[in-house]
Scaffold this motif. Structure first.
Motif, PDB file in Angstrom:
ATOM      1  N   PHE A 113       1.219  -1.195   0.041  1.00  0.00           N
ATOM      2  CA  PHE A 113       0.191   0.152   0.041  1.00  0.00           C
ATOM      3  C   PHE A 113       0.893   1.472  -0.164  1.00  0.00           C
ATOM      4  O   PHE A 113       2.046   0.586  -0.453  1.00  0.00           O
ATOM      5  N   THR A 114       0.188   2.488  -0.271  1.00  0.00           N
ATOM      6  CA  THR A 114       1.024   4.069  -0.562  1.00  0.00           C
ATOM      7  C   THR A 114       0.848   4.286   1.010  1.00  0.00           C
ATOM      8  O   THR A 114      -0.520   4.925   1.731  1.00  0.00           O
ATOM      9  N   TYR A 115       1.748   5.390   1.295  1.00  0.00           N
ATOM     10  CA  TYR A 115       1.801   6.345   2.102  1.00  0.00           C
ATOM     11  C   TYR A 115       0.904   8.046   0.869  1.00  0.00           C
ATOM     12  O   TYR A 115       1.787   7.953  -0.087  1.00  0.00           O
ATOM     13  N   PRO A 116       0.040   8.568   1.666  1.00  0.00           N
ATOM     14  CA  PRO A 116       0.051   8.864   3.123  1.00  0.00           C
ATOM     15  C   PRO A 116      -1.149   8.029   3.184  1.00  0.00           C
ATOM     16  O   PRO A 116      -1.636   7.693   4.248  1.00  0.00           O
ATOM     17  N   PHE A 117      -2.166   7.284   1.943  1.00  0.00           N
ATOM     18  CA  PHE A 117      -3.628   7.436   2.192  1.00  0.00           C
ATOM     19  C   PHE A 117      -3.933   6.016   2.308  1.00  0.00           C
ATOM     20  O   PHE A 117      -4.872   4.969   1.945  1.00  0.00           O
ATOM     21  N   PHE A 118      -2.594   4.597   2.609  1.00  0.00           N
ATOM     22  CA  PHE A 118      -2.899   3.063   2.404  1.00  0.00           C
ATOM     23  C   PHE A 118      -3.615   3.327   0.455  1.00  0.00           C
ATOM     24  O   PHE A 118      -4.415   2.229   0.710  1.00  0.00           O
ATOM     25  N   GLY A 119      -3.594   3.587   0.075  1.00  0.00           N
ATOM     26  CA  GLY A 119      -3.690   2.869  -1.487  1.00  0.00           C
ATOM     27  C   GLY A 119      -3.157   2.010  -1.991  1.00  0.00           C
ATOM     28  O   GLY A 119      -2.525   1.818  -1.624  1.00  0.00           O
ATOM     29  N   ASP A 120      -4.392   1.436  -3.297  1.00  0.00           N
ATOM     30  CA  ASP A 120      -3.620   0.664  -3.733  1.00  0.00           C
ATOM     31  C   ASP A 120      -2.376   1.360  -4.776  1.00  0.00           C
ATOM     32  O   ASP A 120      -2.529   2.553  -5.110  1.00  0.00           O
ATOM     33  N   PRO A 121      -0.862   0.815  -4.963  1.00  0.00           N
ATOM     34  CA  PRO A 121      -0.248   1.138  -5.106  1.00  0.00           C
ATOM     35  C   PRO A 121      -0.156   1.328  -6.877  1.00  0.00           C
ATOM     36  O   PRO A 121       0.782   1.748  -7.264  1.00  0.00           O
ATOM     37  N   ALA A 122      -1.146   0.821  -7.425  1.00  0.00           N
ATOM     38  CA  ALA A 122      -0.748   0.466  -8.942  1.00  0.00           C
ATOM     39  C   ALA A 122      -1.805   2.381  -9.093  1.00  0.00           C
ATOM     40  O   ALA A 122      -1.532   2.460 -10.221  1.00  0.00           O
ATOM     41  N   ARG A 123      -2.011   2.461  -7.663  1.00  0.00           N
ATOM     42  CA  ARG A 123      -2.890   4.345  -8.855  1.00  0.00           C
ATOM     43  C   ARG A 123      -1.891   5.373  -7.768  1.00  0.00           C
ATOM     44  O   ARG A 123      -1.413   5.299  -6.654  1.00  0.00           O
ATOM     45  N   VAL A 124      -2.700   6.566  -8.204  1.00  0.00           N
ATOM     46  CA  VAL A 124      -2.225   7.551  -7.566  1.00  0.00           C
ATOM     47  C   VAL A 124      -3.714   8.508  -6.711  1.00  0.00           C
ATOM     48  O   VAL A 124      -4.038   9.241  -8.625  1.00  0.00           O
TER      49      VAL A 124
END
Length: 795
Positions: A414-425
């Protein structure tokens, strides 16, 4: 029997040169070794979504939909590998070449048409974006189509032509939002033409088509308004227009690399000549400050669009990247081609165009081998060391799409800062949302998410404007809490000099690899230079000694080889062809292939260098390149630098190697052959095709490079994606293309396709074909010094 047509001059071989430039340009557009960087990976990930989800994904990305729709269909057919995803842009880049020809013909006639193709084919900016899974290659194609539609519509405003113009405008608006800066400039031009001049009726019809094209964009307007309010360019800051305009024209010439700076000056001069210049004769160009009418519209629209676009971006607070200016590259190409056409002396034209093409292809070759991101390296680390269930955090989220594409399955990523899908921004209100996130709280939640027996991997990069100090703080919090299981990977993905620079796509590791590449070249040059120098000292010393002895002994008649020197024997044929073309030599001269005479003729245009000296400079520099490339090849194959050094010494000082000092085609042929081998072994298919093509233009035996090319192309062919298979086929076809181009040219002039080959078998020249075993024995004798020997009489 048809009478034999006279042999043409060397100037008529310019068509062969154009064909070679196009072949190399096409090859460079079809392949690159780089991994997909952020924007490319993000584009592919969005395009692969179901069509019903596309609008929602683009709302938070900030782009119009056309390229994503096309890429959705394209990847559904060809897959989403790096090569397959980029091949759509490659096809658009290749398709732009014939449109450039037609646009150039409308602007300045046949000469400008071919020069437009040559400039576009070799332009490093166009090559770069033909190998990128983004919309810029399609944008360039559409602008060329729009220029043609506008010109044709003004000439004869038929319903079909006017409708085509409106359609192209609509497609441009759906491709990139910078079209909103181009369209007002075009509308202003049409208003002017409708008010003043002989295009009133046509301009009014085209204005109506423009209005319809803009109205066709209406269904997307709500999405555009949402994007304008909530996305934007949080990764960069607005800059006053002067710097972006300068960077645009710098990148059109190749950017901040060495060849880019070298090419910027002549390209700027050519733009000036294209707008203001008119040839009065072969030596004089008249400057008309009212501008030349043939390219006036294109120059005005191109410059005005850049000025309007950069100014509007600054006023709106948006960041600028030079890739946005792809929309004006076609205008730039046409103006530069028109500037080249001011040189009516073919020798000067060939020389200036040769410099533009050569420096452009250096930039295109750099694009072929440079990696735009370090994502593949990080993905390899995760694949080798991470275990299923490990937690992977990307900080910032902009690192996610490119790395996650190559990362192994089974990771909790997952990604910082929003615990998002790493495939998207998610760019929606990006900076505002960042202020709501605390790195310490994010670290706590991350550790809660990780099981006790699983590692926490942090993939991070410093220097992002929106994350100053944030990722470092996150790394410190994770390290303090779980030092034994936290792995920190400080990678500067997508950075140059500590700031995001996705335009050039260079990163810290790429800079290290380039430094290593330079060091390798320096090592090879140090190994090749001493034997290269000694070989020239020996040959020139032997020639001087022979001349001295002939004078002292009053040898009569004096051998012609002593006066001819380094241009004796077959070298004199090459020199004669370079000076006067094939028409200046008897028919047997057709057996000498054109690469060396062409290069010598082009170099002979330079001050203080005549054609004869040009031939010798080309040969001896090619011999040095042969030594450098041979050293590289041996090191690559064996890793033994001592063996590589010995190979270079043997190659330079073996008895037959005196031809690498004289005006023979062996040196450029051998340099191209070794370059082809090295490119094949390193899987650089485009470079292999180009080297094979040049080898075929140098000597007919260049055709034999098909064999190693075929061997390498068939290696693991089943596992190669479709795009790479095409690139491999290009490498195999390159040598044949080089030979066939010349044979077809001879065929057109003499009605005999194989004349240049059969002349080699003439009894009073080289004789007929011999059986191979005896020929190999003779070749071995030559290697041991038997070449040129004669029986010595003891009577």
């Amino acid at each position: 029997m048809r009478p034999r047509r006279p042999l043409p001059s060397l100037a008529r071989l310019l068509s062969v040169s154009v064909a070679a430039v196009v072949v190399v340009g096409v090859a460079l557009r079809l392949y690159t070794t780089s991994d997909l960087w952020l924007d490319e990976a993000l584009t592919v990930n969005i395009a692969r979504l179901p069509l019903g989800d596309l609008r929602g994904a683009l709302e938070i990305d900030g782009a119009p939909p056309l390229f994503y729709l096309l890429l959705h269909v394209w990847t559904a057919v060809f897959g989403s590998s790096d090569i397959a995803a980029r091949s759509l842009s490659g096809v658009a880049g290749v398709a732009a070449l014939p449109l450039a020809w037609y646009a150039g013909r409308r602007v300045g006639g046949i000469t400008t048409a071919w020069l437009s193709v040559v400039v576009l084919a070799s332009n490093p900016f166009a090559v770069r974006y033909a190998t990128e899974a983004r919309m810029y290659g399609l944008e360039i194609l559409l602008v060329f189509a729009g220029i043609l539609a506008l010109r044709r519509g003004l000439e004869r405003p038929s319903p079909a032509r006017v409708s085509l113009f409106g359609l192209v405008l609509a497609l441009l608006l759906y491709t990139h939002y910078w079209a909103f800066y181009l369209v007002p400039v075009v509308v202003a031009l049409l208003v002017f033409l409708g008010w003043r001049g002989g295009y009133a009726d046509a301009a009014r019809r085209l204005l109506l088509a423009s209005a319809i094209g803009v109205l066709a964009f209406a269904p997307w307007v709500p999405t555009l308004l949402y994007q304008r309010a909530h996305t934007g360019t949080p990764w960069g800051e607005a800059v006053l227009p002067g710097l972006p305009i300068g960077e645009t024209f710098s990148d059109f010439a190749g950017g901040i690399e060495h060849e880019g700076w070298l090419l910027l000056l002549p390209m700027t001069a050519l733009m000036f000549l294209g707008v203001f210049g008119r040839a009065t004769d072969g030596r004089h160009i008249e400057i008309d400050l009212r501008t030349r009418p043939d390219v006036r519209w294109e120059a005005l629209v191109g410059v005005a669009t850049v000025v309007v676009g950069t100014t509007a971006s600054y006023l709106a607070g948006s960041a600028f990247q030079t890739r946005y200016s792809a929309i004006v590259l076609p205008f730039y190409v046409l103006v530069v081609a028109r500037g080249l056409a001011c040189f009516t002396d073919r020798r000067v034209l060939a020389g200036v165009t040769g410099v533009v093409v050569a420096l452009g292809f250096v930039g295109g070759g750099r694009n072929l081998v440079e990696n735009r991101t370090q994502a593949g390296v990080v993905a390899e680390v995760l694949s080798a060391e991470a275990e299923p269930g490990d937690v992977v955090v990307y900080c910032p989220d902009q690192l996610g799409p490119s790395v996650d594409r190559g990362a192994p399955d089974g990771l909790d990523a997952f990604t910082y800062p929003f615990f998002g899908d790493p495939a998207r921004v998610d760019w929606t209100d990006y900076e505002e949302r960042l202020t709501t996130v605390d790195p310490s709280d994010f670290a706590r939640r991350t550790l809660e998410r990780a099981r006790d027996d699983r590692a926490v991997w942090l993939v991070w990069g410093p220097g992002y404007r929106t994350h100053t100090g944030t990722c470092e703080a996150l790394a410190a919090r994770l390290g303090e809490s779980r030092d034994a299981v936290t792995r920190v990977l400080p990678r500067r993905l997508g950075l140059r000099d500590g700031r995001p620079d996705p335009v050039r796509g260079t990163v810290s590791r790429t800079r290290w690899s380039l430094r290593a590449e330079r060091e390798t070249l320096v090592d090879a040059l140090r190994a090749a230079a001493p034997p290269w120098i000694i070989a020239r000292v020996l040959v020139l010393g032997s020639l001087a000694l022979a001349r001295h002895l002939a004078s002292e002994m009053a040898v009569t008649p004096r051998p012609t080889q002593l006066s001819g020197g380094l241009l004796s024997w077959d070298a004199s044929w090459y020199a004669d062809i370079a000076r006067g073309g094939y028409a200046a030599v008897p028919e047997p001269g057709l057996r000498f292939f054109p690469l060396l005479p062409l290069l010598g003729r082009a170099l002979g245009i330079a001050p203080a260098i005549d054609t004869d000296l040009g031939i010798l400079v080309v040969v001896n520099l090619s011999a040095l390149a042969f030594g450098v490339l041979l050293h590289r090849l041996v090191v690559h194959e064996t890793g033994d630098r001592d063996l590589a050094r010995r190979s270079v010494w043997i190659g330079a000082l073996a008895p037959p190697a005196f031809v690498l000092v004289m005006g023979y085609a062996e040196a450029p042929m051998m340099a191209c052959a070794v370059a082809a081998f090295l490119a094949l072994r390193t899987r650089r298919w485009g470079l292999a095709a180009a080297a094979g093509l040049l080898a075929g233009l140098a000597r007919p035996v260049g055709l034999l490079l098909i064999v190693p090319a075929l061997v390498e192309a068939l290696r693991d062919l089943r596992r190669a994606p479709t795009g790479e298979r095409l690139a491999r086929a290009t490498a195999v076809a390159g040598p044949a293309a080089g030979v066939l181009v010349y044979l077809i040219w001879v065929w057109d002039r003499t009605d005999d396709l194989l004349l240049a080959i059969r002349l080699h078998n003439t009894p009073d020249l080289r004789g007929g074909t011999v059986e191979p075993v005896g020929n190999l024995v003779e070749a071995f004798r030559d290697l041991t010094g038997a070449i040129g020997s004669a029986p010595v009489s003891t009577s």
